[in-house]
Design a protein around this motif. Structure first.
Motif, PDB file in Angstrom:
ATOM      1  N   GLY A  72      -9.241  17.559   6.477  1.00  0.00           N
ATOM      2  CA  GLY A  72     -10.406  18.162   5.737  1.00  0.00           C
ATOM      3  C   GLY A  72     -10.351  17.715   4.237  1.00  0.00           C
ATOM      4  N   PRO A  73     -10.995  18.208   3.270  1.00  0.00           N
ATOM      5  CA  PRO A  73     -11.149  18.001   1.813  1.00  0.00           C
ATOM      6  C   PRO A  73      -9.712  17.867   1.219  1.00  0.00           C
ATOM      7  N   GLY A  74      -8.789  18.784   1.652  1.00  0.00           N
ATOM      8  CA  GLY A  74      -7.483  19.025   1.225  1.00  0.00           C
ATOM      9  C   GLY A  74      -6.638  17.617   1.662  1.00  0.00           C
ATOM     10  N   GLU A  75      -6.899  17.373   2.686  1.00  0.00           N
ATOM     11  CA  GLU A  75      -5.829  16.163   3.239  1.00  0.00           C
ATOM     12  C   GLU A  75      -6.441  14.773   2.563  1.00  0.00           C
ATOM     13  N   ALA A  76      -7.847  14.865   2.650  1.00  0.00           N
ATOM     14  CA  ALA A  76      -8.397  13.632   2.059  1.00  0.00           C
ATOM     15  C   ALA A  76      -7.971  13.561   0.490  1.00  0.00           C
ATOM     16  N   ARG A  77      -8.183  14.640  -0.142  1.00  0.00           N
ATOM     17  CA  ARG A  77      -7.723  14.427  -1.572  1.00  0.00           C
ATOM     18  C   ARG A  77      -6.166  14.030  -1.973  1.00  0.00           C
ATOM     19  N   ALA A  78      -5.266  14.733  -1.199  1.00  0.00           N
ATOM     20  CA  ALA A  78      -3.711  14.526  -1.035  1.00  0.00           C
ATOM     21  C   ALA A  78      -3.279  13.006  -0.975  1.00  0.00           C
ATOM     22  N   ALA A  79      -4.184  12.324   0.140  1.00  0.00           N
ATOM     23  CA  ALA A  79      -3.834  11.258   0.588  1.00  0.00           C
ATOM     24  C   ALA A  79      -4.474  10.118  -0.576  1.00  0.00           C
ATOM     25  N   VAL A  80      -5.484  10.436  -0.978  1.00  0.00           N
ATOM     26  CA  VAL A  80      -6.093   9.549  -2.053  1.00  0.00           C
ATOM     27  C   VAL A  80      -5.185   9.686  -3.540  1.00  0.00           C
ATOM     28  N   VAL A  81      -4.718  11.035  -3.610  1.00  0.00           N
ATOM     29  CA  VAL A  81      -3.762  10.944  -4.962  1.00  0.00           C
ATOM     30  C   VAL A  81      -2.443  10.191  -4.722  1.00  0.00           C
ATOM     31  N   ALA A  82      -1.863  10.428  -3.527  1.00  0.00           N
ATOM     32  CA  ALA A  82      -0.633   9.552  -3.157  1.00  0.00           C
ATOM     33  C   ALA A  82      -0.774   8.129  -3.088  1.00  0.00           C
ATOM     34  N   ALA A  83      -1.864   7.706  -2.700  1.00  0.00           N
ATOM     35  CA  ALA A  83      -2.258   6.207  -2.999  1.00  0.00           C
ATOM     36  C   ALA A  83      -2.511   5.820  -4.487  1.00  0.00           C
ATOM     37  N   ARG A  84      -3.220   6.660  -5.201  1.00  0.00           N
ATOM     38  CA  ARG A  84      -3.320   6.340  -6.567  1.00  0.00           C
ATOM     39  C   ARG A  84      -2.085   6.437  -7.278  1.00  0.00           C
ATOM     40  N   THR A  85      -1.054   7.235  -6.702  1.00  0.00           N
ATOM     41  CA  THR A  85       0.131   7.368  -7.403  1.00  0.00           C
ATOM     42  C   THR A  85       1.115   6.111  -7.410  1.00  0.00           C
ATOM     43  N   ALA A  86       0.868   5.741  -6.019  1.00  0.00           N
ATOM     44  CA  ALA A  86       1.791   4.568  -5.518  1.00  0.00           C
ATOM     45  C   ALA A  86       1.231   3.225  -6.127  1.00  0.00           C
ATOM     46  N   PHE A  87      -0.141   3.378  -6.445  1.00  0.00           N
ATOM     47  CA  PHE A  87      -0.779   1.898  -6.978  1.00  0.00           C
ATOM     48  C   PHE A  87       0.047   0.792  -7.661  1.00  0.00           C
ATOM     49  N   PRO A  88      -0.056   1.534  -8.759  1.00  0.00           N
ATOM     50  CA  PRO A  88       0.860   0.847 -10.051  1.00  0.00           C
ATOM     51  C   PRO A  88       2.090   0.057  -9.445  1.00  0.00           C
ATOM     52  N   GLY A  89       3.083   0.627  -8.665  1.00  0.00           N
ATOM     53  CA  GLY A  89       4.077   0.053  -8.161  1.00  0.00           C
ATOM     54  C   GLY A  89       3.995  -0.954  -7.291  1.00  0.00           C
ATOM     55  N   TRP A  90       3.027  -0.617  -6.495  1.00  0.00           N
ATOM     56  CA  TRP A  90       2.750  -1.607  -5.310  1.00  0.00           C
ATOM     57  C   TRP A  90       1.980  -3.047  -5.898  1.00  0.00           C
ATOM     58  N   ALA A  91       1.064  -2.711  -7.039  1.00  0.00           N
ATOM     59  CA  ALA A  91       0.350  -3.887  -7.531  1.00  0.00           C
ATOM     60  C   ALA A  91       1.312  -4.465  -8.229  1.00  0.00           C
ATOM     61  N   ALA A  92       2.364  -3.942  -8.817  1.00  0.00           N
ATOM     62  CA  ALA A  92       3.165  -4.793  -9.485  1.00  0.00           C
ATOM     63  C   ALA A  92       4.432  -5.508  -8.451  1.00  0.00           C
ATOM     64  N   THR A  93       4.278  -5.112  -7.477  1.00  0.00           N
ATOM     65  CA  THR A  93       5.538  -5.647  -6.509  1.00  0.00           C
ATOM     66  C   THR A  93       5.074  -7.272  -6.394  1.00  0.00           C
ATOM     67  N   PRO A  94       6.081  -8.118  -6.606  1.00  0.00           N
ATOM     68  CA  PRO A  94       6.040  -9.404  -6.771  1.00  0.00           C
ATOM     69  C   PRO A  94       5.272  -9.971  -5.143  1.00  0.00           C
ATOM     70  N   PRO A  95       4.319 -10.795  -5.095  1.00  0.00           N
ATOM     71  CA  PRO A  95       3.760 -11.279  -3.769  1.00  0.00           C
ATOM     72  C   PRO A  95       4.852 -11.322  -2.866  1.00  0.00           C
ATOM     73  N   ALA A  96       5.940 -12.240  -3.029  1.00  0.00           N
ATOM     74  CA  ALA A  96       6.893 -12.658  -2.077  1.00  0.00           C
ATOM     75  C   ALA A  96       7.407 -11.271  -1.300  1.00  0.00           C
ATOM     76  N   GLU A  97       7.585 -10.202  -2.192  1.00  0.00           N
ATOM     77  CA  GLU A  97       8.271  -9.077  -1.565  1.00  0.00           C
ATOM     78  C   GLU A  97       7.112  -8.336  -0.711  1.00  0.00           C
ATOM     79  N   ARG A  98       5.727  -8.425  -1.249  1.00  0.00           N
ATOM     80  CA  ARG A  98       4.738  -7.585  -0.399  1.00  0.00           C
ATOM     81  C   ARG A  98       4.736  -8.435   0.827  1.00  0.00           C
ATOM     82  N   ALA A  99       4.915  -9.924   0.673  1.00  0.00           N
ATOM     83  CA  ALA A  99       4.591 -10.394   1.947  1.00  0.00           C
ATOM     84  C   ALA A  99       5.923 -10.309   2.860  1.00  0.00           C
ATOM     85  N   ARG A 100       7.038 -10.261   2.457  1.00  0.00           N
ATOM     86  CA  ARG A 100       8.089  -9.801   3.355  1.00  0.00           C
ATOM     87  C   ARG A 100       8.016  -8.511   3.834  1.00  0.00           C
ATOM     88  N   LEU A 101       7.185  -7.427   3.434  1.00  0.00           N
ATOM     89  CA  LEU A 101       7.148  -6.113   3.691  1.00  0.00           C
ATOM     90  C   LEU A 101       6.052  -6.249   5.009  1.00  0.00           C
TER      91      LEU A 101
END
Length: 516
Positions: A72-101
């Motif tokens: 419901g709304p609680g799980e939706a919000r928790a997932a978006v917060v997790a994605a927002r928190t992880a975003f800076p690190g993932w965006a800064a991950t070098p393309p070659a490493e993202r591709a490897r994963l």
């Protein structure tokens, strides 16, 4: 893609500890949400029941496959917060490493292809042989393609009066991906792979009728080494969890495949925060058979439209035949239909399995009943295959249908085709009929004259036109629809354009100060 929208069922109930694990076709599946790198039960402790279309009757009875955590709304919000928190690190991950994963995710799909195929067939009723030989290998390919495309992404710098223009793709942010039930893991991978490759983080909301392989994908992404919060999975009904996901102010992209009415609601929710949306909404595609066509090929392609029990968004359900070859084509088509085997999708000999749900079968049958009442003739099929059970619908062809009739204008999303004709040599009438709906996803053209095929094909309103072939899909090509068939394109650089913010940096040739 037309579908009867699932609603909360009376059997929904509080969760028990045993609900967190299901065994489907011998495969253990954790049915909790996946948020921020861990399994999470619903805060309300409620679940919904997932059934297999293979054993449901019209009263929706049948042994349940699993009980699924109901978000419901609680799980939706928790997932978006997790994605927002992880975003800076993932965006800064070098393309070659993202591709490897992403390649590691593809390896995980390959390693579990048999499990994924068996579970998907149990969950949505599509042919096991198709899942084994085509679908699951293609899921892995989707991840590999976008991993490799990421490393090749670029645009040549160009000059403007001595200034240098440099184009770059900056990751946009958390993306909500809402996927349908007709090809659950395939269509999820078409969205998840490019979003992750682009550096965006993901919240996946699978269809409530087919949630199981999405849960297995969460395990695969974890085993591949994706950081917590980069991939998140929330399950549940659209109005309960999908709506708050689309409306969340921290979401930066929404990609949805499904029905037009639902897309309008998603667009309205996203519009409040000016969130870009990508929609693939199905269609009512034509299959034009010209008088000089190879009629054996034309009949083969027409019968192919019954694939997945007609539950294919780009299926060419409106057969338009040039009048002089109408009878010759129809004889060949009916001969092929008579040789189709309908039955258990796990059987190698089966060509057509069940439709997804009793409510959907009732919808399909309603279209056929109303068409016949209006004067259409069912030259084959025309009702349920009662010998097999409530979810099996006979491959059907309707003739004597009017262009403005419901059966010609609306997406049925079942094994139901219509046949119309146009006068010999009348390209204008062929095009008028082909373009005469509110949709524009795809079109198939069977012809002997290359020049005539090119002239007609150029006038068709469709995101994809296949000439003397069907469903040849290269990920480097744009895929999407016009009119009510959608907004935007998936594939190649078009996917990166959506999941990224494009930036142009213009640098002057003068004004530099050399230091040190």
């Amino acid at each position: 893609m037309a579908q009867a929208p699932p609603t909360a069922a009376p059997e929904d109930a509080p969760a028990t500890p045993e609900d967190a694990l299901a065994i489907v076709e011998g495969v253990p599946i954790d049915t909790r949400h996946w948020i921020d790198g861990t399994r999470v039960p619903s805060a309300s402790a409620s679940t919904f029941t997932d059934h297999s279309p293979m054993d449901m009757d019209m009263d929706m009875d049948g042994a349940p496959l699993a009980r699924i955590a109901r978000g419901g709304p609680g799980e939706a919000r928790a997932a978006v917060v997790a994605a927002r928190t992880a975003f800076p690190g993932w965006a800064a991950t070098p393309p070659a490493e993202r591709a490897r994963l992403l390649h590691a995710v593809a390896d995980g799909v390959d390693a579990r292809a048999e499990d994924l195929a068996a579970v998907e067939t149990a969950d949505n009723g599509a042919l096991l042989r198709s899942h084994r030989r085509g679908v699951m290998p293609r899921v892995a390919h989707n991840f590999r393609y976008f991993a490799d495309r990421l490393l090749a992404l670029g645009h040549e710098d160009f000059d403007t009066r001595g200034h240098t223009n440099h184009v770059s793709w900056d990751p946009a942010g958390p993306a909500v991906l809402i996927t349908p039930w007709n090809a659950p893991l395939m269509l999820a991978s078409w969205k998840v792979a490019p979003a992750l490759a682009a550096g965006s983080t993901v919240v996946l909301k699978p269809a409530e009728w087919t949630p199981l392989t999405a849960s297995l994908l969460a395990d695969i992404t974890h085993e591949a080494g994706l950081p917590p919060g980069v991939f998140n999975l929330v399950q549940g009904y659209g109005e309960e969890v999908g709506a708050p996901l689309a409306a969340d102010p921290d979401v930066c992209r929404v990609s949805f495949t499904g029905s037009v009415p639902t897309a309008r609601r998603v667009a309205g929710a996203a519009a409040a925060h000016l969130v870009p949306c990508s929609f693939e909404l199905g269609g009512k595609s034509p299959l034009l058979v010209l008088a000089d066509a190879d009629l054996e090929l034309a009949a083969d392609l027409a019968v192919e439209q019954y694939d997945n029990a007609g539950q294919v968004c780009l299926a060419a359900t409106r057969i338009l035949v040039e009048e002089p070859v109408r009878d010759a084509f129809l004889d060949r088509f009916l001969d092929r239909v008579s040789k189709l085997t309908q039955g258990d999708p796990r059987d190698e000999a089966t060509d057509i399995g069940p439709n997804i749900h009793p409510r959907h079968v009732e919808r399909v049958d309603g279209f056929v009943r109303r068409a016949v009442e209006a004067g259409a003739k069912a030259v084959t099929g025309g009702g349920r295959n009662t010998a097999l059970g409530g979810n099996y619908y006979l491959p059907t062809l309707l003739t004597d249908v009017a262009q403005d009739s419901e059966i010609v204008q609306e997406e049925v999303f079942g094994p139901v085709l219509t046949l119309q004709t146009f006068p010999g040599g009348d390209d204008d009438e062929a095009v008028r009929l082909a373009n005469g709906t509110r949709f524009g996803l795809a079109a198939t053209l069977v012809a002997g004259d290359r020049d005539r095929a090119a002239r007609i094909g150029a006038r068709l309103v469709a995101g994809t036109v296949w000439v003397n072939c069907f469903f040849v899909r290269d990920l480097s090509a744009p895929f999407g629809g016009s009119r009510d068939s959608g907004i935007g394109r998936e594939g190649g650089d078009w996917s990166f354009d959506f999941y990224c913010d494009l930036k142009n940096t213009v640098t002057a040739p003068k004004g530099w100060t050399r230091h040190g």
